[in-house]
Each structure stands twice: as structure tokens, then as C-alpha cells.
Design a protein around this motif. Structure first.
Motif, PDB file in Angstrom:
ATOM      1  N   ASN A 159       0.805  -1.221   0.000  1.00 58.43           N
ATOM      2  CA  ASN A 159       0.000   0.000   0.000  1.00 58.43           C
ATOM      3  C   ASN A 159       0.839   1.272   0.000  1.00 58.43           C
ATOM      4  O   ASN A 159       0.306   2.379   0.075  1.00 58.43           O
ATOM      5  CB  ASN A 159      -0.932   0.012   1.206  1.00 58.43           C
ATOM      6  N   LEU A 160       2.155   1.115  -0.092  1.00 55.55           N
ATOM      7  CA  LEU A 160       3.041   2.282  -0.140  1.00 55.55           C
ATOM      8  C   LEU A 160       3.180   2.826  -1.555  1.00 55.55           C
ATOM      9  O   LEU A 160       3.587   3.973  -1.742  1.00 55.55           O
ATOM     10  CB  LEU A 160       4.435   1.916   0.381  1.00 55.55           C
ATOM     11  N   PHE A 161       2.801   1.997  -2.556  1.00 56.75           N
ATOM     12  CA  PHE A 161       3.062   2.357  -3.944  1.00 56.75           C
ATOM     13  C   PHE A 161       1.809   2.208  -4.811  1.00 56.75           C
ATOM     14  O   PHE A 161       0.983   1.328  -4.575  1.00 56.75           O
ATOM     15  CB  PHE A 161       4.187   1.479  -4.520  1.00 56.75           C
ATOM     16  N   LYS A 162       1.719   3.061  -5.810  1.00 56.28           N
ATOM     17  CA  LYS A 162       0.589   3.008  -6.722  1.00 56.28           C
ATOM     18  C   LYS A 162       0.703   1.822  -7.674  1.00 56.28           C
ATOM     19  O   LYS A 162      -0.310   1.287  -8.125  1.00 56.28           O
ATOM     20  CB  LYS A 162       0.506   4.321  -7.516  1.00 56.28           C
ATOM     21  N   ASN A 163       1.924   1.458  -7.980  1.00 54.76           N
ATOM     22  CA  ASN A 163       2.150   0.321  -8.883  1.00 54.76           C
ATOM     23  C   ASN A 163       3.339  -0.476  -8.360  1.00 54.76           C
ATOM     24  O   ASN A 163       4.487  -0.063  -8.511  1.00 54.76           O
ATOM     25  CB  ASN A 163       2.409   0.810 -10.314  1.00 54.76           C
ATOM     26  N   MET A 164       3.062  -1.626  -7.741  1.00 58.14           N
ATOM     27  CA  MET A 164       4.108  -2.424  -7.116  1.00 58.14           C
ATOM     28  C   MET A 164       5.048  -3.015  -8.147  1.00 58.14           C
ATOM     29  O   MET A 164       6.259  -3.139  -7.899  1.00 58.14           O
ATOM     30  CB  MET A 164       3.468  -3.531  -6.278  1.00 58.14           C
ATOM     31  N   ASP A 165       4.546  -3.389  -9.313  1.00 57.98           N
ATOM     32  CA  ASP A 165       5.404  -3.969 -10.341  1.00 57.98           C
ATOM     33  C   ASP A 165       6.433  -2.951 -10.838  1.00 57.98           C
ATOM     34  O   ASP A 165       7.607  -3.286 -11.045  1.00 57.98           O
ATOM     35  CB  ASP A 165       4.564  -4.468 -11.518  1.00 57.98           C
ATOM     36  N   THR A 166       5.976  -1.711 -11.010  1.00 49.70           N
ATOM     37  CA  THR A 166       6.893  -0.654 -11.440  1.00 49.70           C
ATOM     38  C   THR A 166       7.960  -0.408 -10.388  1.00 49.70           C
ATOM     39  O   THR A 166       9.146  -0.267 -10.698  1.00 49.70           O
ATOM     40  CB  THR A 166       6.125   0.653 -11.711  1.00 49.70           C
ATOM     41  N   PHE A 167       7.532  -0.367  -9.127  1.00 53.56           N
ATOM     42  CA  PHE A 167       8.503  -0.160  -8.049  1.00 53.56           C
ATOM     43  C   PHE A 167       9.521  -1.288  -8.000  1.00 53.56           C
ATOM     44  O   PHE A 167      10.717  -1.065  -7.813  1.00 53.56           O
ATOM     45  CB  PHE A 167       7.787  -0.046  -6.703  1.00 53.56           C
ATOM     46  N   LYS A 168       9.063  -2.511  -8.176  1.00 50.10           N
ATOM     47  CA  LYS A 168       9.968  -3.664  -8.116  1.00 50.10           C
ATOM     48  C   LYS A 168      11.024  -3.583  -9.217  1.00 50.10           C
ATOM     49  O   LYS A 168      12.206  -3.904  -8.983  1.00 50.10           O
ATOM     50  CB  LYS A 168       9.173  -4.963  -8.238  1.00 50.10           C
ATOM     51  N   LYS A 169      10.635  -3.150 -10.407  1.00 50.05           N
ATOM     52  CA  LYS A 169      11.591  -3.019 -11.501  1.00 50.05           C
ATOM     53  C   LYS A 169      12.648  -1.968 -11.178  1.00 50.05           C
ATOM     54  O   LYS A 169      13.842  -2.165 -11.451  1.00 50.05           O
ATOM     55  CB  LYS A 169      10.857  -2.654 -12.794  1.00 50.05           C
TER      56      LYS A 169
END
Length: 240
Positions: A159-169
Motif C-alpha cells: 500500500n506504499l506504492f501506486k504500482n508495485m510492479d513498477t517499483f519492483k523493476k
């Protein structure tokens, strides 16, 4: 015409109500111990302010302490106070000495907490624990607790990020740069985010505890992604 005294009183009332709603959560470091305790040292932040908010925050900090001091199965951690956790840890040590009188092993526990970041939207706290109950070395562990500043509720990492996949990359590129001198220890193709993600003064900090993704020798792995590089996918504003 509106009575001037009434208008003044009304404005004062609005001011007082706004001040009450805007009570800021503050923290003070507290040292907690019990009678006859000489193996557990605890120094943690305690929240003050809005009663509902600080109850939620202090409760989660207490849970982190209880978890660290608990001896036994992880799914049987009791809901007890910090003082009770200290007493329980001491009792376990006394039981150990009774069962193994020939052992010279002295148990110890050190728990420290610090505020990593605080803004009107999010509060991030790090709890560092060092527990030694025997063995070749003690166990050092760091846990991040992220709280919603307006409610005091814990915020799950997703819930810290709008898009977890983007953050992971994005995180993977920083991770690879951090471990480039030891990349033989890691499989870059199976990259996973750590359990500990939080805000600090410079950006989003990610921390892998010992053994989380690599052998003990690799130690703790930590790196920070600057706010300006991921500001568009952050759910919470980190500005003070």
C-alpha cells in the motif's frame, strides 16, 4: 449586524477545534526494564498525542518487542506488555540455567527503536533487536514499521506504492548496483523485494536482514532509492 463579541467567540471556537484536530504525534525515547532484570535492555520511542493514534502506534511497537523476546513458536506469541515480555525472557533464561547448570552461556537482549521519517501522512520507525541465547553468534534483526499519520494504523508494503510492479523493476536496478561486488552470491533473475521497506530522509529505504536472501557472511543489505526517482508512484507524501 452580527454582534462583534459573538463573531470573535465563534472564530476562537473554530481555532480551538482546528488545533485539537491537528494535534501532532510526537515521540520520546523511553528505557524500559523490570526488577532483577540485567539481561534485557530496551530503548524504544513512545508516541504522544491523539489518544487513538498513539494507542495504535504504541501497541504495534509493543508487539515488535514481544515478538523479539518471545522464546518458542512464532504463532504462539502472547499479547503482553513490554514489562511482561522482559519478565518472560528472564524466566526462560533461569529455566535454561536450571536445565543446563554446566553451561556458562549468558543470555542477552538489546532492543532499540528510532524514527526514520515523519510527515503529516506517514511515520516510519525502525526496531533493531539483538538476541543472544547461545550458539556461535547472536541474532541481529531490523524491522520497519510504517504508520498512517492520521490513524496510527500499520501500512502494508503493497500500500506504499501506486504500482508495485513498477517499483519492483526500479528497486531491482538499485539492488543490482548494491550487490555488484558480490553478485556471485545472488541470483539476479529471482529478485524479490525485502520484508522491510520504509521512508527515510532521502527516499525509500529497502533492507534485507541476514539470511533473508543470502548466507550469513553477506550481512545486512540496504540501499535507498531517492524520492525524486519514484515520486510519481508513491502513495504517501514524504514531505515534512
Amino acid at each position: 449586524m452580527i454582534n462583534k463579541n459573538f463573531l470573535f467567540a465563534f472564530c476562537c471556537l473554530l481555532f480551538l477545534l482546528n488545533c485539537k484536530e491537528a494535534i501532532k504525534t510526537t515521540f520520546s525515547d523511553v528505557t524500559i526494564s523490570t526488577k532483577n532484570n540485567d539481561i534485557v535492555a530496551i530503548n524504544i520511542p513512545q508516541a504522544y498525542g491523539n489518544e487513538t493514534i498513539i494507542t495504535n502506534i504504541n501497541s504495534e511497537i509493543n508487539k515488535a518487542v514481544a515478538t523479539a523476546l518471545h522464546i518458542g513458536e512464532a504463532d504462539s506469541i502472547p499479547s503482553i506488555s513490554t514489562e511482561e515480555s522482559i519478565i518472560s525472557f528472564n524466566k526462560e533464561y533461569q529455566s535454561f540455567k536450571t536445565n543446563f547448570p554446566e553451561s556458562t552461556q549468558i543470555w542477552e537482549a538489546q532492543i532499540d527503536g528510532e524514527i526514520l521519517h515523519q510527515s503529516p501522512e506517514i511515520i516510519c520507525i525502525a526496531i533493531t533487536t539483538y538476541i543472544n541465547t547461545g550458539g556461535a553468534h547472536g541474532n541481529l534483526n531490523i524491522s520497519f514499521l510504517n504508520f498512517n499519520s492520521e490513524t496510527g494504523h500499520l501500512i502494508p508494503n503493497e500500500n506504499l506504492f501506486k504500482n508495485m510492479d513498477t517499483f519492483k523493476k526500479i528497486a531491482k536496478t538499485y539492488f543490482n548496483e548494491t550487490i555488484k561486488d558480490n553478485d556471485y552470491l545472488f541470483d539476479s533473475e529471482s529478485f524479490e523485494l525485502p520484508q522491510n521497506i520504509a521512508y527515510n530522509e532521502d527516499g525509500i529505504v529497502l533492507l534485507y536482514n541476514t539470511y533473508e536472501i543470502a548466507p550469513y557472511a553477506s550481512g545486512i543489505i540496504e540501499f535507498t532509492i531517492p524520492f525524486e526517482n519514484i515520486s510519481d508512484i508513491l502513495v504517501f507524501n514524504g514531505s515534512y
